[in-house]
Design an enzyme around this catalytic site. Structure first.
Site, PDB file in Angstrom:
ATOM      1  N   LYS A 141       0.817  -1.203   0.000  1.00 42.20           N
ATOM      2  CA  LYS A 141       0.000   0.000   0.000  1.00 42.20           C
ATOM      3  C   LYS A 141       0.852   1.255   0.000  1.00 42.20           C
ATOM      4  CE  LYS A 141      -1.832   1.280   3.964  1.00 42.20           C
ATOM      5  NZ  LYS A 141      -1.085   2.015   5.012  1.00 42.20           N
ATOM      6  N   HIS A 171       0.661  -5.723   5.872  1.00 38.47           N
ATOM      7  CA  HIS A 171       1.603  -6.287   6.851  1.00 38.47           C
ATOM      8  C   HIS A 171       0.898  -6.801   8.106  1.00 38.47           C
ATOM      9  CE1 HIS A 171       1.557  -2.287   8.777  1.00 38.47           C
ATOM     10  NE2 HIS A 171       2.067  -2.878   9.837  1.00 38.47           N
ATOM     11  N   HIS A 233      -5.912  -2.810   6.821  1.00 38.32           N
ATOM     12  CA  HIS A 233      -5.650  -3.570   8.051  1.00 38.32           C
ATOM     13  C   HIS A 233      -6.932  -3.932   8.810  1.00 38.32           C
ATOM     14  CE1 HIS A 233      -1.732  -2.282   7.004  1.00 38.32           C
ATOM     15  NE2 HIS A 233      -1.711  -1.155   7.658  1.00 38.32           N
ATOM     16  N   LYS A 334      -4.451   8.234  15.247  1.00 36.15           N
ATOM     17  CA  LYS A 334      -3.097   8.641  15.640  1.00 36.15           C
ATOM     18  C   LYS A 334      -3.211   9.483  16.905  1.00 36.15           C
ATOM     19  CE  LYS A 334      -0.986   7.599  11.575  1.00 36.15           C
ATOM     20  NZ  LYS A 334      -0.061   6.457  11.514  1.00 36.15           N
TER      21      LYS A 334
END
Ligand code: BG6
Length: 486
Positions: A141, A171, A233, A334
């Site tokens: 990505k 991942h 994800h 975040k």
């Protein structure tokens, strides 16, 4: 048996290569998981000479959290595998030179480059004649910013490669705890009978990070949390939690089941986007006792008025027989209180309350799957509080399985070790097929269009908070609550 192939990292002098790929390849070499003849090629423009390149590689390998010290002799042997190849992967002549140097063994090309140059690279590979049946292509990505742009990237790859040669990395699928979801669900008899709308009240998926945008403001500002984390994800986690038993433990059987979940995601669009999603953006605040800037005051900020979301919460539904009516609450952001990813399966309360106790107290069976950090599984059960008091008091107590303690003897490999090894073995199970990604983009595009149509703007949250207050509202409205941060 080890597969003979060479591994070429295109963009081999870049950040991802040094930070993640070379340390992972060193670990595979150390654990004797690479064939003797496998070469590791750092294909780059020649910012370094060979010594500088290898020194950098060593430094990053030493610093990797997954490598417990670098053994000198082992490193010397690893160095012998490494070719620092200077050239441009968009030039067919350079690729011909590479092929001559590597000989006839199959090549794994890992494109650690921006997708904008996938097209010229693939063209050059075609022209240079370096692609044969056994060639594999690894890409990562961002694979597009929408269904349309993903389609363009995909078409580019398909001009030179077939689906069975393309390894699209997410991942998260390489993480041990994520793979363990399959074991947990399909190798234990007691979950399956309860794993459905009759017994599960709701599911929560949280992927929280304490870091900010880490010098990637430009990329992130185009992307936002929904594209950066949910499209890939988090949806992959949802698939693993929700999918049916695959027919066999084979790549396409597992990917078929994941795809069905993606296809059953109830659309979120202009009609329900305000009720089902919350967008947030961090303002200045404090994380880990450090004062930090807000998103629009980050060092590399280009737009003081950016409306990009650094947090998103979503109430999703999977419209199939197993999950109808069970909300999946998803959140990621975040600059949240800490790095913390987990899945909570909240079961329904017992129906027959055999004793007159606080009804809410019985509402507490949950299975918490901690993905990172402190990887493990916790099952919350109601227990009688020991004692002779007249009152029959019960309390929620967690049965806690820590992977670190349970598997003391075993090292947890990094996600990239697992994924690179699987590419060399030709196993696509942990890689995303194009139809999965198309489905995920279609769903995400609906949300983005909904945000545009309804002009849904970000709500600010203080760095160090668990998102904006509206994210609490999203779940409290349904008389539920988010699992607290640890
Ligand atoms: C990446 C995102 O895919 O995943 C980053 O682009 C994010 O923004 C990262 O920080 C999180 O990965 P991990 O493995 O640290 O949870």
């Amino acid at each position: 048996m080890l597969t003979t192939c060479n591994i070429v990292i295109v963009g081999g002098e870049g950040d991802l290569a040094f930070r993640k790929l070379y340390p992972a390849l060193y670990a595979l070499h150390r654990d004797q998981l690479l064939a003797d003849c496998t070469k590791v090629v750092g294909f780059g423009r020649g910012r370094y000479d060979r010594e500088g390149f290898l020194d950098n590689m060593l430094q990053w390998t030493r610093d990797s959290d997954y490598i417990d010290g670098v053994d000198e002799q082992c490193w010397e042997r690893f160095r012998d595998r490494v070719i620092h190849f200077k050239g441009s992967a968009t030039e067919a002549d350079d690729l011909v030179r590479l092929k001559q140097e590597l000989g006839d063994d199959d090549i794994v090309f890992f494109l650690s480059t921006p997708p904008t140059i996938f097209a010229p690279i693939c063209d050059a590979m075609g022209k240079a004649g370096v692609v044969s049946e056994g060639t594999r292509l690894v890409v990562e990505k961002p694979l597009g910013f929408s269904l349309e742009s993903f389609g363009e990237i995909n078409d580019t790859l398909f001009k030179t490669f077939d689906e069975h040669q393309i390894y699209r990395i997410d991942h998260y699928l390489g993480k041990e705890t994520v793979q363990n979801l399959l074991a947990l669900r399909f190798a234990n008899i007691f979950f399956e009978p309860l794993w459905n709308r009759n017994y599960i009240d709701h599911v929560q998926v949280t992927v929280a990070e304490s870091v900010g945008v880490e010098g990637r403001w430009n990329y992130y500002n185009e992307s936002g949390a929904l594209r950066d984390m949910v499209q890939n994800h988090i949806l992959q986690l949802v698939c693993l939690v929700a999918m049916e038993f695959p027919a066999r433990n084979e790549a396409d059987d597992i990917r078929d089941e994941k795809l069905k979940i993606i296809r059953c995601l109830a659309p979120i669009d202009a009609g329900n986007v305000q009720a089902c999603t919350v967008r947030g953006q961090y303002a200045g605040g404090s994380v880990d006792n450090q004062l930090v800037n807000g998103y629009t005051d980050e060092k590399d900020t280009q737009d003081k008025h950016s409306d990009t979301e650094t947090f998103v919460a979503i109430k999703a539904h999977i419209d199939n027989n197993r999950w109808a009516g069970v909300p999946f609450y998803l959140r990621t952001g975040k600059r949240m209180p800490n790095r913390y990813s987990e899945i909570v399966i909240q079961f329904k309360p017992v129906v027959f309350k055999f004793i007159d106790i606080d009804p809410n107290a019985i509402n507490n069976n949950s299975l918490v799957i901690r993905l990172q950090p402190n990887e493990g599984i916790e099952m919350n059960l109601m227990n009688k509080v020991p004692g002779l008091s007249e009152e029959f008091s019960i309390q929620n107590v967690g049965l806690n399985l820590s992977f670190e303690e349970a598997f003391e003897e075993h090292r947890s490999p990094s996600a990239y070790e697992r994924l690179l090894l699987d590419v060399t073995r030709g196993d696509q199970t942990l890689f995303m097929r194009s139809d999965e990604l198309r489905g995920a983009w279609r769903w995400v595009d609906g949300i983005i269009d909904g945000w545009k149509t309804t002009a849904q703007r970000v709500k600010k949250y203080k760095a160090g908070a668990a998102g904006p207050d509206d994210a609490l509202g999203l779940i409290i409205r349904d008389h539920r609550k988010w699992q607290d941060f640890e």
